[in-house]
Write an enzyme that holds these catalytic residues in place. Structure first.
Site, PDB file in Angstrom:
ATOM      1  N   HIS A 167       0.844  -1.188   0.000  1.00  0.00           N
ATOM      2  CA  HIS A 167       0.000   0.000   0.000  1.00  0.00           C
ATOM      3  C   HIS A 167       0.886   1.248   0.000  1.00  0.00           C
ATOM      4  O   HIS A 167       2.098   1.164   0.193  1.00  0.00           O
ATOM      5  CB  HIS A 167      -0.920   0.025   1.221  1.00  0.00           C
ATOM      6  CG  HIS A 167      -2.056  -0.950   1.137  1.00  0.00           C
ATOM      7  ND1 HIS A 167      -1.951  -2.258   1.557  1.00  0.00           N
ATOM      8  CD2 HIS A 167      -3.324  -0.809   0.660  1.00  0.00           C
ATOM      9  CE1 HIS A 167      -3.091  -2.877   1.364  1.00  0.00           C
ATOM     10  NE2 HIS A 167      -3.950  -2.030   0.822  1.00  0.00           N
ATOM     11  N   LYS A 196      -0.525   4.862   4.509  1.00  0.00           N
ATOM     12  CA  LYS A 196      -1.393   3.919   5.214  1.00  0.00           C
ATOM     13  C   LYS A 196      -0.784   3.577   6.568  1.00  0.00           C
ATOM     14  O   LYS A 196       0.369   3.148   6.660  1.00  0.00           O
ATOM     15  CB  LYS A 196      -1.602   2.651   4.384  1.00  0.00           C
ATOM     16  CG  LYS A 196      -2.602   1.672   4.998  1.00  0.00           C
ATOM     17  CD  LYS A 196      -2.909   0.546   4.029  1.00  0.00           C
ATOM     18  CE  LYS A 196      -3.869  -0.477   4.630  1.00  0.00           C
ATOM     19  NZ  LYS A 196      -5.163   0.104   5.038  1.00  0.00           N
TER      20      LYS A 196
END
Length: 270
Positions: free
Chosen positions: A156, A160
Protein backbone atom coordinates in the site's frame (compact mmCIF):
# COMPACT_ATOMS: atom_id res chain seq x y z
CA UNK A 1 -31.34 6.52 0.99
CA UNK A 2 -29.47 9.35 2.70
CA UNK A 3 -25.79 8.69 3.30
CA UNK A 4 -23.37 10.42 5.67
CA UNK A 5 -19.63 10.17 5.08
CA UNK A 6 -16.83 10.63 7.58
CA UNK A 7 -13.24 10.81 6.38
CA UNK A 8 -11.93 12.89 3.47
CA UNK A 9 -8.52 11.40 2.89
CA UNK A 10 -7.36 10.26 -0.54
CA UNK A 11 -9.97 7.49 -0.67
CA UNK A 12 -12.68 9.41 1.16
CA UNK A 13 -12.63 12.16 -1.48
CA UNK A 14 -13.17 9.62 -4.26
CA UNK A 15 -16.01 8.06 -2.26
CA UNK A 16 -17.59 11.50 -1.77
CA UNK A 17 -17.43 12.21 -5.51
CA UNK A 18 -18.97 8.82 -6.29
CA UNK A 19 -21.80 9.25 -3.78
CA UNK A 20 -22.56 12.70 -5.18
CA UNK A 21 -22.93 11.09 -8.59
CA UNK A 22 -25.45 8.66 -7.12
CA UNK A 23 -27.38 11.53 -5.46
CA UNK A 24 -27.31 9.89 -2.03
CA UNK A 25 -24.78 11.99 -0.10
CA UNK A 26 -26.43 14.32 2.40
CA UNK A 27 -23.86 14.86 5.15
CA UNK A 28 -20.05 14.96 5.41
CA UNK A 29 -18.18 14.95 8.70
CA UNK A 30 -14.58 15.74 9.59
CA UNK A 31 -12.48 15.75 12.75
CA UNK A 32 -12.36 18.70 15.10
CA UNK A 33 -9.99 21.44 13.90
CA UNK A 34 -9.86 20.02 10.36
CA UNK A 35 -8.99 22.60 7.71
CA UNK A 36 -11.97 21.22 5.74
CA UNK A 37 -14.47 22.33 8.38
CA UNK A 38 -17.29 24.60 7.15
CA UNK A 39 -16.18 24.41 3.51
CA UNK A 40 -18.54 23.45 0.72
CA UNK A 41 -17.62 19.91 -0.31
CA UNK A 42 -17.10 21.16 -3.84
CA UNK A 43 -14.11 23.23 -2.72
CA UNK A 44 -12.36 20.10 -1.39
CA UNK A 45 -13.23 18.10 -4.51
CA UNK A 46 -12.18 20.90 -6.91
CA UNK A 47 -15.61 21.15 -8.48
CA UNK A 48 -18.58 23.48 -8.37
CA UNK A 49 -20.44 24.03 -5.10
CA UNK A 50 -22.51 21.10 -3.86
CA UNK A 51 -24.46 22.88 -1.08
CA UNK A 52 -23.15 20.19 1.26
CA UNK A 53 -21.01 21.82 3.93
CA UNK A 54 -18.40 19.77 5.76
CA UNK A 55 -19.16 19.68 9.47
CA UNK A 56 -17.01 18.67 12.41
CA UNK A 57 -18.03 15.77 14.67
CA UNK A 58 -18.73 18.17 17.53
CA UNK A 59 -22.39 18.27 18.64
CA UNK A 60 -22.96 15.16 16.53
CA UNK A 61 -26.28 14.33 18.20
CA UNK A 62 -27.87 17.54 16.94
CA UNK A 63 -26.46 16.98 13.45
CA UNK A 64 -27.77 13.43 13.27
CA UNK A 65 -31.20 14.61 14.42
CA UNK A 66 -31.28 17.35 11.78
CA UNK A 67 -29.87 15.38 8.83
CA UNK A 68 -31.36 11.94 9.62
CA UNK A 69 -28.91 9.81 7.59
CA UNK A 70 -29.91 6.19 6.93
CA UNK A 71 -26.33 4.94 6.59
CA UNK A 72 -22.96 6.33 7.61
CA UNK A 73 -19.86 5.31 5.65
CA UNK A 74 -16.66 5.58 7.68
CA UNK A 75 -13.29 6.08 5.97
CA UNK A 76 -11.72 7.94 8.90
CA UNK A 77 -10.02 6.18 11.82
CA UNK A 78 -10.91 3.99 14.77
CA UNK A 79 -11.49 7.09 16.91
CA UNK A 80 -14.82 7.93 15.29
CA UNK A 81 -16.75 4.77 16.08
CA UNK A 82 -15.04 4.32 19.42
CA UNK A 83 -16.50 7.66 20.47
CA UNK A 84 -19.80 7.69 18.59
CA UNK A 85 -21.14 4.20 17.92
CA UNK A 86 -23.67 4.30 20.76
CA UNK A 87 -24.97 7.66 19.55
CA UNK A 88 -25.33 6.33 16.00
CA UNK A 89 -27.19 3.29 17.34
CA UNK A 90 -29.51 5.56 19.36
CA UNK A 91 -30.52 7.40 16.18
CA UNK A 92 -30.82 4.23 14.10
CA UNK A 93 -27.98 5.07 11.72
CA UNK A 94 -26.57 1.96 10.05
CA UNK A 95 -22.82 1.80 9.49
CA UNK A 96 -20.35 0.75 6.81
CA UNK A 97 -16.87 0.93 8.27
CA UNK A 98 -13.87 0.54 5.99
CA UNK A 99 -11.47 1.39 8.81
CA UNK A 100 -8.78 -1.22 9.44
CA UNK A 101 -6.84 0.01 12.49
CA UNK A 102 -9.25 -1.14 15.20
CA UNK A 103 -7.94 -2.71 18.37
CA UNK A 104 -9.51 -6.08 19.34
CA UNK A 105 -11.58 -4.44 22.10
CA UNK A 106 -12.95 -1.90 19.62
CA UNK A 107 -13.92 -4.64 17.17
CA UNK A 108 -15.70 -6.48 19.96
CA UNK A 109 -17.65 -3.36 20.93
CA UNK A 110 -18.78 -2.81 17.32
CA UNK A 111 -19.83 -6.45 17.00
CA UNK A 112 -21.82 -6.34 20.23
CA UNK A 113 -23.81 -3.30 19.09
CA UNK A 114 -24.69 -5.07 15.85
CA UNK A 115 -25.41 -8.46 17.44
CA UNK A 116 -27.82 -6.82 19.87
CA UNK A 117 -29.82 -5.88 16.75
CA UNK A 118 -29.67 -2.19 17.52
CA UNK A 119 -28.49 -1.28 14.00
CA UNK A 120 -26.93 -2.89 10.94
CA UNK A 121 -23.15 -2.78 10.59
CA UNK A 122 -20.84 -3.88 7.81
CA UNK A 123 -17.20 -4.28 8.83
CA UNK A 124 -15.32 -4.00 5.56
CA UNK A 125 -11.53 -3.99 5.62
CA UNK A 126 -11.96 -5.68 2.22
CA UNK A 127 -14.48 -3.43 0.48
CA UNK A 128 -13.67 -4.12 -3.19
CA UNK A 129 -15.29 -6.87 -5.23
CA UNK A 130 -11.98 -8.20 -6.52
CA UNK A 131 -10.51 -8.78 -3.06
CA UNK A 132 -13.55 -10.82 -2.10
CA UNK A 133 -13.08 -12.98 -5.19
CA UNK A 134 -9.41 -13.41 -4.17
CA UNK A 135 -10.57 -14.64 -0.76
CA UNK A 136 -12.96 -17.13 -2.30
CA UNK A 137 -10.28 -18.49 -4.65
CA UNK A 138 -7.84 -18.67 -1.74
CA UNK A 139 -10.28 -20.73 0.32
CA UNK A 140 -10.72 -23.14 -2.57
CA UNK A 141 -6.96 -23.42 -3.05
CA UNK A 142 -6.40 -24.04 0.66
CA UNK A 143 -8.90 -26.91 0.61
CA UNK A 144 -7.25 -28.47 -2.44
CA UNK A 145 -3.57 -27.87 -1.66
CA UNK A 146 -3.02 -29.60 1.65
CA UNK A 147 0.62 -29.55 2.74
CA UNK A 148 1.58 -26.50 0.68
CA UNK A 149 3.13 -23.41 2.25
CA UNK A 150 0.99 -20.25 2.23
CA UNK A 151 2.18 -16.66 2.55
CA UNK A 152 0.31 -13.36 2.16
CA UNK A 153 1.97 -10.30 0.63
CA UNK A 154 0.39 -6.84 0.64
CA UNK A 155 1.50 -3.43 -0.65
CA UNK A 156 0.00 0.00 0.00
CA UNK A 157 0.95 3.68 -0.17
CA UNK A 158 3.30 5.07 2.44
CA UNK A 159 0.49 7.04 4.14
CA UNK A 160 -1.39 3.92 5.21
CA UNK A 161 -1.02 3.66 8.97
CA UNK A 162 -1.85 0.03 9.75
CA UNK A 163 0.62 -2.66 8.77
CA UNK A 164 -0.20 -5.34 7.84
CA UNK A 165 -3.55 -4.38 6.37
CA UNK A 166 -6.83 -5.61 7.80
CA UNK A 167 -7.48 -7.37 4.51
CA UNK A 168 -4.18 -9.27 4.69
CA UNK A 169 -4.98 -10.37 8.24
CA UNK A 170 -8.40 -11.59 7.13
CA UNK A 171 -6.94 -13.55 4.21
CA UNK A 172 -4.40 -15.19 6.52
CA UNK A 173 -7.10 -16.02 9.08
CA UNK A 174 -9.25 -17.71 6.42
CA UNK A 175 -6.29 -19.86 5.31
CA UNK A 176 -5.42 -20.80 8.90
CA UNK A 177 -9.01 -21.77 9.71
CA UNK A 178 -9.06 -24.24 6.82
CA UNK A 179 -5.55 -25.53 7.57
CA UNK A 180 -6.65 -26.38 11.13
CA UNK A 181 -9.26 -28.72 9.62
CA UNK A 182 -6.32 -30.44 7.91
CA UNK A 183 -4.62 -30.79 11.33
CA UNK A 184 -2.11 -28.13 10.26
CA UNK A 185 -1.70 -25.39 12.89
CA UNK A 186 0.99 -23.32 11.18
CA UNK A 187 0.65 -19.55 11.15
CA UNK A 188 0.49 -17.88 7.75
CA UNK A 189 3.23 -15.21 7.42
CA UNK A 190 2.20 -11.75 6.21
CA UNK A 191 4.66 -9.43 4.45
CA UNK A 192 3.74 -5.74 4.22
CA UNK A 193 5.18 -2.97 2.03
CA UNK A 194 4.42 0.74 2.50
CA UNK A 195 5.80 2.71 -0.43
CA UNK A 196 4.97 5.56 -2.78
CA UNK A 197 1.43 5.87 -4.05
CA UNK A 198 0.49 2.19 -4.36
CA UNK A 199 -3.31 2.04 -4.16
CA UNK A 200 -3.46 -1.56 -2.97
CA UNK A 201 -2.11 -5.01 -3.87
CA UNK A 202 -2.73 -8.33 -2.16
CA UNK A 203 -1.15 -11.62 -3.15
CA UNK A 204 -1.40 -15.15 -1.81
CA UNK A 205 1.70 -17.22 -2.55
CA UNK A 206 1.18 -21.01 -2.42
CA UNK A 207 4.37 -23.06 -2.68
CA UNK A 208 4.90 -26.79 -2.86
CA UNK A 209 8.01 -28.87 -3.41
CA UNK A 210 7.60 -28.91 -7.18
CA UNK A 211 5.21 -26.10 -8.15
CA UNK A 212 3.84 -22.73 -7.10
CA UNK A 213 0.54 -20.89 -7.41
CA UNK A 214 -0.16 -17.18 -6.97
CA UNK A 215 -3.53 -15.52 -6.47
CA UNK A 216 -3.40 -11.74 -6.60
CA UNK A 217 -5.54 -8.63 -6.72
CA UNK A 218 -4.54 -5.04 -7.45
CA UNK A 219 -6.64 -1.89 -7.22
CA UNK A 220 -5.73 0.52 -10.02
CA UNK A 221 -8.12 3.22 -8.85
CA UNK A 222 -9.77 4.17 -5.57
CA UNK A 223 -13.07 4.13 -7.45
CA UNK A 224 -13.06 0.39 -6.70
CA UNK A 225 -13.38 1.29 -3.01
CA UNK A 226 -16.13 3.81 -3.75
CA UNK A 227 -18.15 1.23 -5.69
CA UNK A 228 -17.80 -1.23 -2.85
CA UNK A 229 -18.83 1.34 -0.25
CA UNK A 230 -21.93 2.30 -2.24
CA UNK A 231 -22.95 -1.35 -2.68
CA UNK A 232 -22.43 -1.93 1.03
CA UNK A 233 -24.59 1.08 1.95
CA UNK A 234 -27.40 -0.14 -0.30
CA UNK A 235 -27.18 -3.60 1.24
CA UNK A 236 -27.17 -2.52 4.90
CA UNK A 237 -29.89 0.13 4.53
CA UNK A 238 -32.87 -1.06 6.57
CA UNK A 239 -31.12 -4.14 8.00
CA UNK A 240 -29.99 -5.02 11.51
CA UNK A 241 -27.10 -7.22 12.57
CA UNK A 242 -23.47 -7.76 11.68
CA UNK A 243 -22.37 -8.36 8.09
CA UNK A 244 -19.27 -8.47 5.92
CA UNK A 245 -18.65 -7.71 2.26
CA UNK A 246 -19.07 -11.41 1.47
CA UNK A 247 -22.75 -10.99 2.43
CA UNK A 248 -23.03 -7.97 0.11
CA UNK A 249 -21.63 -9.77 -2.91
CA UNK A 250 -23.52 -13.00 -2.14
CA UNK A 251 -26.75 -11.01 -2.21
CA UNK A 252 -25.73 -9.33 -5.47
CA UNK A 253 -24.94 -12.72 -7.03
CA UNK A 254 -28.34 -14.10 -6.02
CA UNK A 255 -30.12 -11.11 -7.55
CA UNK A 256 -28.18 -11.49 -10.81
CA UNK A 257 -28.91 -15.22 -10.91
CA UNK A 258 -32.63 -14.63 -10.50
CA UNK A 259 -32.55 -11.90 -13.16
CA UNK A 260 -30.88 -14.22 -15.66
CA UNK A 261 -33.38 -16.98 -14.86
CA UNK A 262 -36.32 -14.61 -15.33
CA UNK A 263 -34.90 -13.38 -18.63
CA UNK A 264 -34.45 -16.97 -19.82
CA UNK A 265 -38.06 -17.80 -18.95
CA UNK A 266 -39.25 -14.69 -20.77
CA UNK A 267 -37.22 -15.67 -23.84
CA UNK A 268 -38.66 -19.20 -23.86
CA UNK A 269 -42.21 -17.95 -23.37
CA UNK A 270 -41.91 -15.72 -26.40
Amino acid sequence: MNVALVGLGATGKIVAEYLLGKNVLSMVLCRKNSHHADLDLGVVLNRRDTNIFIETCEHLERKLFENKPDVLIDFSSSHFLRENINLLAHYGVNIVTAVTDYEPAEIEKIKQVALQDKIGIIMAPNITHGVNVLMLLTEIATELMKGYDFQVLEEHHHRKKDSPSGTAKKIAAKIENIMINHLDDREVPIHAVRSGGIVGRHKVLICGEYDQLEISHESFSRIAFAEGAYKAANFINGKKGLYGMDNVFDAERIIKKHTVTDDDHHFIAN
